[in-house]
Motif scaffolding. Structure first.
Motif, PDB file in Angstrom:
ATOM      1  N   VAL A  61      10.359  10.229   2.253  1.00  0.00           N
ATOM      2  CA  VAL A  61      11.266  10.609   3.847  1.00  0.00           C
ATOM      3  C   VAL A  61       9.552  10.791   4.422  1.00  0.00           C
ATOM      4  O   VAL A  61       9.989  10.420   5.807  1.00  0.00           O
ATOM      5  N   ASN A  62       8.611  10.036   4.125  1.00  0.00           N
ATOM      6  CA  ASN A  62       7.551  10.773   5.263  1.00  0.00           C
ATOM      7  C   ASN A  62       6.769   8.917   5.042  1.00  0.00           C
ATOM      8  O   ASN A  62       5.442   8.589   4.837  1.00  0.00           O
ATOM      9  N   GLY A  63       7.457   7.756   4.459  1.00  0.00           N
ATOM     10  CA  GLY A  63       6.643   6.659   4.583  1.00  0.00           C
ATOM     11  C   GLY A  63       6.250   6.047   3.627  1.00  0.00           C
ATOM     12  O   GLY A  63       5.799   5.132   2.995  1.00  0.00           O
ATOM     13  N   LEU A  64       6.147   6.937   1.483  1.00  0.00           N
ATOM     14  CA  LEU A  64       5.360   6.037   0.998  1.00  0.00           C
ATOM     15  C   LEU A  64       6.976   5.324   0.125  1.00  0.00           C
ATOM     16  O   LEU A  64       8.183   5.639   0.382  1.00  0.00           O
ATOM     17  N   GLN A  76      19.027   8.271   7.870  1.00  0.00           N
ATOM     18  CA  GLN A  76      18.022   8.592   9.109  1.00  0.00           C
ATOM     19  C   GLN A  76      16.742   8.994   8.200  1.00  0.00           C
ATOM     20  O   GLN A  76      15.716   8.572   7.984  1.00  0.00           O
ATOM     21  N   PHE A  77      16.702   9.024   6.975  1.00  0.00           N
ATOM     22  CA  PHE A  77      16.096   9.911   5.638  1.00  0.00           C
ATOM     23  C   PHE A  77      16.209   8.800   4.262  1.00  0.00           C
ATOM     24  O   PHE A  77      16.995   9.508   3.561  1.00  0.00           O
ATOM     25  N   PRO A 134      16.170  -0.634  -0.848  1.00  0.00           N
ATOM     26  CA  PRO A 134      16.275   0.769  -0.122  1.00  0.00           C
ATOM     27  C   PRO A 134      16.377   1.980  -0.991  1.00  0.00           C
ATOM     28  O   PRO A 134      16.461   2.955  -0.008  1.00  0.00           O
ATOM     29  N   ASP A 135      17.005   1.610  -1.475  1.00  0.00           N
ATOM     30  CA  ASP A 135      18.027   3.138  -2.203  1.00  0.00           C
ATOM     31  C   ASP A 135      17.169   3.464  -3.866  1.00  0.00           C
ATOM     32  O   ASP A 135      16.703   2.741  -4.348  1.00  0.00           O
ATOM     33  N   PRO A 144       1.418  -1.359   0.128  1.00  0.00           N
ATOM     34  CA  PRO A 144       0.071   0.150  -0.064  1.00  0.00           C
ATOM     35  C   PRO A 144       0.591   1.349   0.579  1.00  0.00           C
ATOM     36  O   PRO A 144       0.186   2.119  -0.177  1.00  0.00           O
ATOM     37  N   VAL A 162       3.332   4.239  -4.324  1.00  0.00           N
ATOM     38  CA  VAL A 162       2.023   4.942  -5.190  1.00  0.00           C
ATOM     39  C   VAL A 162       3.295   5.602  -6.728  1.00  0.00           C
ATOM     40  O   VAL A 162       3.852   5.686  -6.999  1.00  0.00           O
ATOM     41  N   THR A 188       8.478  15.998  -5.454  1.00  0.00           N
ATOM     42  CA  THR A 188       7.532  15.402  -3.876  1.00  0.00           C
ATOM     43  C   THR A 188       7.449  14.346  -3.642  1.00  0.00           C
ATOM     44  O   THR A 188       7.579  13.566  -2.576  1.00  0.00           O
ATOM     45  N   ILE A 201      10.803  12.920  -3.151  1.00  0.00           N
ATOM     46  CA  ILE A 201      11.028  12.583  -2.578  1.00  0.00           C
ATOM     47  C   ILE A 201      10.681  12.869  -0.650  1.00  0.00           C
ATOM     48  O   ILE A 201      10.700  12.617  -0.111  1.00  0.00           O
ATOM     49  N   GLY A 202       9.522  13.814  -0.994  1.00  0.00           N
ATOM     50  CA  GLY A 202       8.955  14.734  -0.251  1.00  0.00           C
ATOM     51  C   GLY A 202       7.874  12.616   0.649  1.00  0.00           C
ATOM     52  O   GLY A 202       7.940  12.734   1.760  1.00  0.00           O
ATOM     53  N   MET A 203       7.814  12.276  -0.302  1.00  0.00           N
ATOM     54  CA  MET A 203       6.642  11.340  -0.204  1.00  0.00           C
ATOM     55  C   MET A 203       7.687  10.194   1.322  1.00  0.00           C
ATOM     56  O   MET A 203       7.114   9.279   1.589  1.00  0.00           O
TER      57      MET A 203
END
Lengths: 327, 370
Positions: free
Chosen positions: A73-76, A109-110, A166-167, A23, A26, A67, A69-71
């Motif tokens: 770092v916030n789990g997507l 960390q991110f 993971p990369d 899930p 995206v 965007t 990148i933002g997704m």
């Protein structure tokens, strides 16, 4: 169970399976939703997964990568599509300054797991800047991985591996091969490992390294050379361009003592140079001839009336392999 | 042709006459109120003041450390304490924060240790770890690029149905970059829970805002993207706090992004490597902006409300001095880095070629010959 699929169908199936499987996945990009992508790589996915997961974005490549990148770092796990490789140029700041460095800068960390899919390469007679092959930009950028499939089976397995990696992975899909041929593709999720090349033809006389659409052309030449002159080529599909599969390259050259690199990217500072260096460092004393590069010429990729002669032709590849074997 | 400054002033007058993005004030320079502040609890006001006083002392100390050669180049924020502290105090721990390199007053409010800030400016990557329980991204050096990251993180928050917003901190110079516009556009199209917090501090290094854009305000850019735009006095902690609180609340209620322009001033140089006298009458502008100092007016207000006393001030100054010294000691006491850490965290798993380079480094760093 397996069916005959072409490369774009295999890509579509990999995306479909990962959207169903995870899930967090995206998709976003230009015309990927309603239109199913200009090559139909995302056909039917909007209907199946909805517009929160298959996102038609405004026309802005920097924002598509930024965007993502933002997704990430916030789990997507974003899978952005850049419509053609050259369209990524406005997003290179995001790619080089952030995608490639965020894990490093944040000391783990991110991390920003994402797979940037984009059609690349010449051969379909598109307009200007629809035919670039600048994989060495990305292969010169620590933090990125660069993957290029040359057929439907690998395309599906490599894309699934890329999305699960993971990369960040730059996933280059050879435009010319999208509908060029079909092959057996297994159903369900399977992985083709990143970082591993594949021997697609066994031979003792010369190693031929290629990827993407050039792999097909090189393979054809290898077949005719064996038939007509009895030269046996060890043809290696590199599949991952960064990091390279050192062992596959070195082992093959140790066996054959000769090597030819074929790529459609410009010759100067192209990835061929890196492969030659690797052979120089690891297998120099096995060589019986200089390593040859058959590459796109050092001209801007020309308008499509000249495109076929810009790319390494069967004749050029054949001449290069013959020169290397008879050196 | 009018001088640029006159033109900007003239246009601003027109903007005011039109009621277009008039600057919102709550706390006036003399410490009196321009409007009710019942929504801001007194303890928040006092905490703001304490953070601001600490930030200023820290900032000045950092400049001194650079001058002494004890840290590297540093980007001071003096003058911008209200904008940074009050905005940060309006956030919640679950929010995602995307700072620039001049936003340490904000990130320290959010728990970043002052010693770490000094480490960052000493070239130590350890200095930008996000504190536990917070999501503070490393400062973005390429201008405006991180504004898009905030949009993406907000997208993910909504996707995951989390009650969180994202905030991007950036300056007036960033508003000339394409990424800023792409960010506003994306956030507008998808109604994302993001706050664009612009500290318009007058200058992008040497270039004044009048040369940055013909727009009279930054807030008015919101009109083009049909998002909410707010222009506040960035030296007014109350106005900033309320603007961010309201933006956050709108974002969480599905009303989309807000562009906040906090009008403030960078009292010092762009960085310690910059000489502001080359591009502005530093003495005159600083004198002018001292009258609008964010800390002075807040103290005047707190004293008028009997929320602060001389004794409190003396105690605070003492405490601040000790905390700054402790941060300096901690930062300077850190062991030199293990140089080999340069190979860490390039990838989740180290590929062969990096392992080989790490090995080469180990083998040769002592100058051992083959």
């Amino acid at each position: 169970m397996s069916r005959m699929l072409n490369l774009v169908q295999a890509i579509n199936e990999a995306l479909d399976l990962k959207l169903a499987d995870d899930p967090r996945v995206v998709l976003l990009g230009e015309d990927i939703g309603k239109n199913g992508g200009v090559f139909r790589a995302t056909d039917g996915l909007l209907e199946k997964y909805g517009e929160e997961r298959v996102i038609d974005t405004p026309l802005a490549e920097s924002a598509i990568i930024g965007t993502s990148i933002g997704m990430a770092v916030n789990g997507l796990i974003p899978v952005p599509e850049i419509q053609f490789l050259a369209f990524i140029f406005p997003a290179l700041d995001q790619l080089f300054s952030h995608v490639a460095r965020m894990r490093y800068r944040s000391q783990g960390q991110f991390p920003v797991p994402m797979t940037i899919r984009t059609p690349y390469g010449a051969g379909i007679h598109g307009p200007e800047l629809h035919a670039e092959s600048v994989e060495s930009f990305f292969a010169h950028t620590p933090g990125l991985k660069v993957v290029v499939p040359s057929g439907p089976y690998d395309a599906k397995g490599l894309l699934i591996s890329a999305i699960e990696d993971p990369d960040p992975v730059v996933f280059l899909e050879p435009t010319k091969l999208y509908r060029a041929f079909r092959e057996e593709v297994s159903e369900g999720l399977y992985r083709v490992p990143i970082g591993k090349a594949k021997r697609v033809r066994e031979g003792e006389d010369v190693s031929v390294f290629a990827w993407g659409s050039m792999l097909r052309t090189a393979l054809k030449v290898a077949e005719s050379l064996e038939r007509e002159r009895g030269f046996a080529c060890d043809v290696i599909d590199l599949r991952t361009l960064y990091p390279l599969d050192r062992d596959a390259i070195v082992e093959s050259v140790q066996k054959t003592g000769r090597a030819v690199v074929v790529h459609e990217a410009h010759k100067t500072a192209g990835l061929g140079a890196e492969i030659v260096s690797l052979i120089n460092e690891e297998a120099l004393l096995y060589l019986r001839a200089p390593v040859k590069r058959i590459a796109g010429f050092d001209v801007p990729v020309p308008f499509f009336a000249l495109e076929d002669e810009y790319m390494p032709t069967e004749a050029r590849i054949r001449a290069g392999i013959e020169e290397t074997i008879t050196f | 042709m009018l001088a640029e400054h006159d033109r900007a002033e003239r246009l601003m007058e027109i903007a005011k006459a039109e009621g277009l993005y008039e600057e919102i004030h709550l706390l006036k320079e003399d410490g009196t109120l321009a409007g009710p502040v019942d929504d801001i609890p007194p303890e928040v006001m006092v905490a703001m003041y304490r953070h601001m006083v600490f930030s200023r002392a820290f900032d000045r100390k950092a400049i001194a450390l650079q001058r002494q050669g004890r840290i590297g180049t540093y980007a001071p924020f003096e003058g911008q304490e209200a904008a940074q502290v009050a905005s940060a105090m309006a956030l919640a721990p679950e929010d995602f924060v995307f700072p620039s390199y001049r936003d340490h007053a904000a990130t320290m409010v959010l728990g970043q240790s002052p010693a770490h800030v000094l480490l960052y400016w000493s070239g130590r990557v350890e200095g930008i770890r996000s504190p536990e329980g917070r999501h503070i991204l490393p400062p973005s050096v390429p201008i405006a690029t991180h504004v898009l990251h905030a949009v993406g993180a907000a997208w993910a928050s909504r996707h995951r149905k989390e009650n969180a917003v994202s905030i991007a901190y950036f300056g007036d110079g960033a508003t000339s970059e394409g990424d800023f516009h792409e960010a506003l556009n994306f956030a507008g199209v998808f109604h994302l829970p993001v706050i664009f917090f612009c500290q318009n501090n007058g200058y992008a290094i040497s270039v004044p805002f009048s040369r940055q854009s013909a727009s009279r305000t930054i807030a008015q850019r919101a009109i083009a993207y049909d998002i909410v735009g707010v222009r506040v006095d960035g030296n007014d902690a109350f106005a900033v706090y309320r603007a961010v609180k309201e933006a956050r609340s709108r974002a969480l209620h599905g009303l989309g992004p807000t562009l906040i322009e906090a009008v403030t001033f960078r009292m010092g140089a762009h960085t310690t490597a910059d000489d502001p006298t080359r591009y502005r009458d530093q003495k005159a502008v600083v004198e002018d902006w001292r009258k609008r100092d964010p800390i002075v007016r807040l103290r005047l207000y707190l004293e008028s409300q009997k929320l602060w006393s001389e004794a409190d001030e003396a105690k605070l100054q003492d405490e601040v001095k000790r905390r700054v010294e402790a941060a300096v000691e901690e930062a300077l006491a850190i062991a030199p880095p293990d140089m080999e850490m340069m190979f860490d965290h390039v990838y989740a798993e180290e590929p062969w070629h990096l392992a080989a380079e790490r090995e080469e480094y180990r083998r040769t760093r002592e100058g051992v010959s083959v």
